[in-house]
Design a protein around this motif. Structure first.
Motif, PDB file in Angstrom:
ATOM      1  N   LEU A  56       0.808  -1.212   0.000  1.00  0.00           N
ATOM      2  CA  LEU A  56       0.000   0.000   0.000  1.00  0.00           C
ATOM      3  C   LEU A  56       0.843   1.265   0.000  1.00  0.00           C
ATOM      4  N   TRP A  57       1.918   1.251   0.783  1.00  0.00           N
ATOM      5  CA  TRP A  57       2.738   2.466   0.872  1.00  0.00           C
ATOM      6  C   TRP A  57       3.471   2.734  -0.438  1.00  0.00           C
ATOM      7  N   LEU A  58       3.862   1.632  -1.122  1.00  0.00           N
ATOM      8  CA  LEU A  58       4.495   1.813  -2.427  1.00  0.00           C
ATOM      9  C   LEU A  58       3.492   2.478  -3.375  1.00  0.00           C
ATOM     10  N   GLY A  59       2.237   2.043  -3.303  1.00  0.00           N
ATOM     11  CA  GLY A  59       1.189   2.645  -4.142  1.00  0.00           C
ATOM     12  C   GLY A  59       1.050   4.130  -3.875  1.00  0.00           C
ATOM     13  N   ALA A  60       1.042   4.487  -2.595  1.00  0.00           N
ATOM     14  CA  ALA A  60       0.928   5.903  -2.238  1.00  0.00           C
ATOM     15  C   ALA A  60       2.128   6.682  -2.773  1.00  0.00           C
ATOM     16  N   GLY A  61       3.323   6.071  -2.648  1.00  0.00           N
ATOM     17  CA  GLY A  61       4.530   6.740  -3.121  1.00  0.00           C
ATOM     18  C   GLY A  61       4.517   6.954  -4.621  1.00  0.00           C
ATOM     19  N   VAL A  62       4.097   5.930  -5.353  1.00  0.00           N
ATOM     20  CA  VAL A  62       4.040   6.058  -6.811  1.00  0.00           C
ATOM     21  C   VAL A  62       3.034   7.143  -7.205  1.00  0.00           C
ATOM     22  N   ALA A  63       1.905   7.183  -6.513  1.00  0.00           N
ATOM     23  CA  ALA A  63       0.896   8.204  -6.820  1.00  0.00           C
ATOM     24  C   ALA A  63       1.473   9.610  -6.620  1.00  0.00           C
ATOM     25  N   VAL A  64       2.232   9.772  -5.548  1.00  0.00           N
ATOM     26  CA  VAL A  64       2.868  11.076  -5.277  1.00  0.00           C
ATOM     27  C   VAL A  64       3.839  11.431  -6.398  1.00  0.00           C
ATOM     28  N   LEU A  65       4.643  10.439  -6.788  1.00  0.00           N
ATOM     29  CA  LEU A  65       5.664  10.666  -7.809  1.00  0.00           C
ATOM     30  C   LEU A  65       5.019  11.027  -9.152  1.00  0.00           C
TER      31      LEU A  65
END
Lengths: 359, 312
Positions: free
Chosen positions: B64-73
């Motif tokens: 989930l956190w990777l998903g959030a990070g990718v969305a930010v990027l």
């Protein structure tokens, strides 16, 4: 800001009337298709097959051409309206909602007048749609001119409100008696636009929109009111200093856009659906924004751009089934066309600036 | 005092917070862009691409956190793209924003269809779960308001405070505001208006991307075409209502979350108001709010105006 209104008008004419603008539009379309081809190739599909099936479906047969022409009508109505609003400096993004309001008004009048002669019923429906669309747009006009609320946001909110309001009418007071579906009763024969081509669904709305395009073009470039509209849109302060009525020009932008979007609803109801339905538009009013920009906000250019986008939309489902390319690719191409167009218009200025600062 | 402990009220408050977060994050992002003088109409598209990329990342990685990070990027990259047009090419910021929104709509639908086909079974992920604060979550009003949420919600509230610190209490915030008010003057102070605007729009894209991801990886666990449904535009209105201040924006977003929660709940109750009128509520509220607050918005002086180095 010493630029006078007449200088502004000359600048506008130079910018929009030269054939170079047509050429740049074509270039951007070609480039957008090229990028689209890369996207198709990137997923391992055949771009040639995809584009061939796309245009075969929309332009390769009488019926395909008729369907493309049918799609052109609402896109061009809304696009011309939006273009005129843009010219006045009004960012009316509300054509979608104005279309729904116009459509439901046309259907209501058509149902009331069923049985009357066609020469009476159809114009009454058209007028009702135009007035209703303009009235809906006027809400955003009042909010901007009286309350200084940005029309960009208010018109988008009004779109949602219009669509849900029409949904309420179709589930409630205007629902076809005896039908579980959210739609009005079928319009009588007198309340339908005549067909133009045997064996297809092509209706007289096409003639109407061509006339509107020509009239709008003349209005914009050959009338005093059109000149004022452009001058206000180009530089409101300069126009005001020369004694022009800025408010009147802004109101024209709101009302004409609403009226034309309303007519789009009328032509869909009286020409295609023959009743008002809940999903009258697959986003015509939004696509028309892009159509207006690609047409360089020139009514005749908008008409041409509408044909292209109609063909894209008509062919997109065939492309999906025949070449395995998701139909949303056409949305990507539409957006790319505009981004390229804006970029291209800005580049000469950028290059010139670099050259000056480098010397 | 029974009302305070009522589970319906508690559910309503918790839902109001949950529904306000995506708009809050996008509006917070919009604040950075607008304070620097750039109108980010593309918030809607940046939310949507964040929503999509967040979902698809979690679907593939399970993180989930990777998903959030990718969305930010991805949101930040989209922001840089918009900044190229708005700042470098000096294009009309409204037109560019609308075009970006359409592009994101097309791109997300295109790749979603590619990734998952057009089957009837929508792919699902397991979204963020609420943290367990034990007894704290049971406190009337305060419990559902503060102690029944998932980590992303707390991160968002942390970002509001961080946004406030940056804007009101740091030289970075001062620089951003200087560029938004008077870029020429800012440049004579040694600031680089172009670079600052690029950075501010990238940050606004990053926050909008996270706000969009909240919809898919926290609130629902699914992705749908055009899932943001105008929230990016509502965020622009929220910004005006919240006077472009982080805490003002938070309160305004909460108001809208409450309007959405109210209509969702009213749908289940026999209130006698047609469903469509309830769904309209947040949109009507946006318009009313704009009409009431637009005239005293206090927008930056150079908002929406491109800046040319060395005067133009």
């Amino acid at each position: 800001m010493s630029e006078s209104a007449s200088e502004a008008a000359v600048g506008l004419a130079r910018r929009w009337l030269l054939p170079r603008s047509v050429l740049s539009g074509v270039l951007c379309v070609v480039a957008a298709f090229a990028i689209g081809a890369l996207l198709i190739a990137a997923i391992g599909r055949d771009p040639a097959l995809a584009y061939l099936s796309l245009f075969e479906a929309s332009l390769g047969s009488t019926n395909g051409l008729a369907e493309t022409a049918i799609r052109t009508v609402p896109l061009a109505f809304c696009g011309i309206g939006i273009a005129l609003a843009f010219r006045a400096g009004v960012f009316n993004v509300g054509a979608e909602g104005q279309l729904f309001i116009g459509g439901v008004a046309a259907a209501w009048v058509g149902l009331q007048l069923g049985g009357q002669p066609q020469w009476l019923v159809l114009p009454a429906m058209g007028v009702a749609a135009a007035v209703a669309g303009a009235a809906w747009s006027a809400v955003a006009g009042v909010l901007k001119l009286k309350f200084r609320a940005d029309e960009l946001i208010t018109t988008i909110m009004l779109n949602y409100i219009a669509i849900y309001f029409v949904g309420y009418l179709l589930h409630g007071p205007l629902q076809d008696p005896g039908s579980p579906l959210a739609r009005t009763a079928r319009l009588a024969a007198e309340a339908r636009l005549p067909m133009l081509l045997e064996g297809t669904r092509l209706h007289a709305g096409l003639l109407l929109v061509v006339i509107v395009a020509i009239v709008a073009q003349l209005f914009l470039w050959r009338s005093v009111a059109g000149f004022r509209l452009r001058a206000v849109g180009h530089n409101a302060r300069a126009a005001e200093n020369t004694g022009m009525n800025v408010k009147a020009a802004l109101w024209t932008g709101f009302l004409v856009c609403g009226a034309l979007a309303g007519l789009a609803g009328f032509s869909e109801v009286a020409g295609v659906q023959r009743r008002m339905i809940e999903n009258l538009s697959p986003g015509f009013g939004y696509t028309a924004i892009i159509v207006a920009l690609l047409g360089q906000t020139n009514p005749l250019g908008v008409l041409a751009a509408a044909v292209l986008f109609a063909a894209l939309q008509i062919g997109s489902t065939t492309m999906e089934s025949a070449a395995g390319v998701p139909s949303a690719l056409t949305t990507v191409i539409q957006a790319l066309v505009v981004l390229l167009l804006i970029g291209q218009n800005a580049l000469p200025r950028l290059v010139r600036r670099r050259a000056v600062s480098g010397s | 005092m029974e009302l305070l402990a009522d589970p319906v009220l508690a559910g309503f408050i918790a839902a109001s917070v949950r529904l306000s977060i995506p708009i809050l994050l996008a509006a917070l992002g919009g604040m950075f862009a607008e304070k620097s003088g750039v109108l980010n109409i593309g918030l809607e598209g940046m939310m949507l691409i964040g929503c999509f990329m967040g979902f698809i990342t979690v679907h593939w990685s399970g993180n989930l956190w990777l998903g959030a990070g990718v969305a930010v990027l991805v949101g930040a990259i989209a922001g840089l793209g918009l900044a190229f047009y708005a700042v470098t090419l000096r294009s009309n910021q409204v037109v560019v924003g609308i075009a970006f929104n359409l592009l994101m709509l097309g791109v997300s639908a295109y790749f979603f269809r590619l990734a998952f086909g057009s089957g009837t079974a929508a792919p699902r992920i397991t979204p963020f779960a609420p943290l367990d604060f034990g007894a704290l979550g049971q406190i009337p009003i305060l419990g559902p308001l503060l102690f029944q949420h998932d980590p992303l919600t707390y991160l968002s509230l942390g970002l509001v405070i961080a946004g406030w610190l940056v804007m009101q209490r740091s030289t970075i915030g001062l620089s951003i505001k200087a560029v938004g008010e008077h870029p020429e003057a800012a440049e004579t102070l040694g600031l680089d208006p172009i670079a600052i605007r690029y950075a501010a729009v990238a940050v606004s894209g990053a926050l909008a991307g996270l706000g969009g991801a909240f919809l898919s990886i926290s609130a629902t666990g699914v992705f749908l075409d055009n899932m943001t449904a105008g929230r990016g535009y509502i965020a622009l209105a929220i910004l005006i209502l919240g006077r472009r201040h982080p805490f003002g924006v938070m309160v305004a977003a909460l108001l809208f979350g409450a309007a959405e929660a109210l209509q969702l709940r009213a749908q289940l109750l026999p209130v006698g108001v047609p469903l469509q009128f309830l769904i309209m509520l947040p949109y009507v509220l946006t318009i009313v709010v704009l009409a009431v607050s637009a005239t005293r918005s206090g927008a930056p002086a150079a908002l929406g105006q491109p800046y040319e180095k060395g005067g133009g």
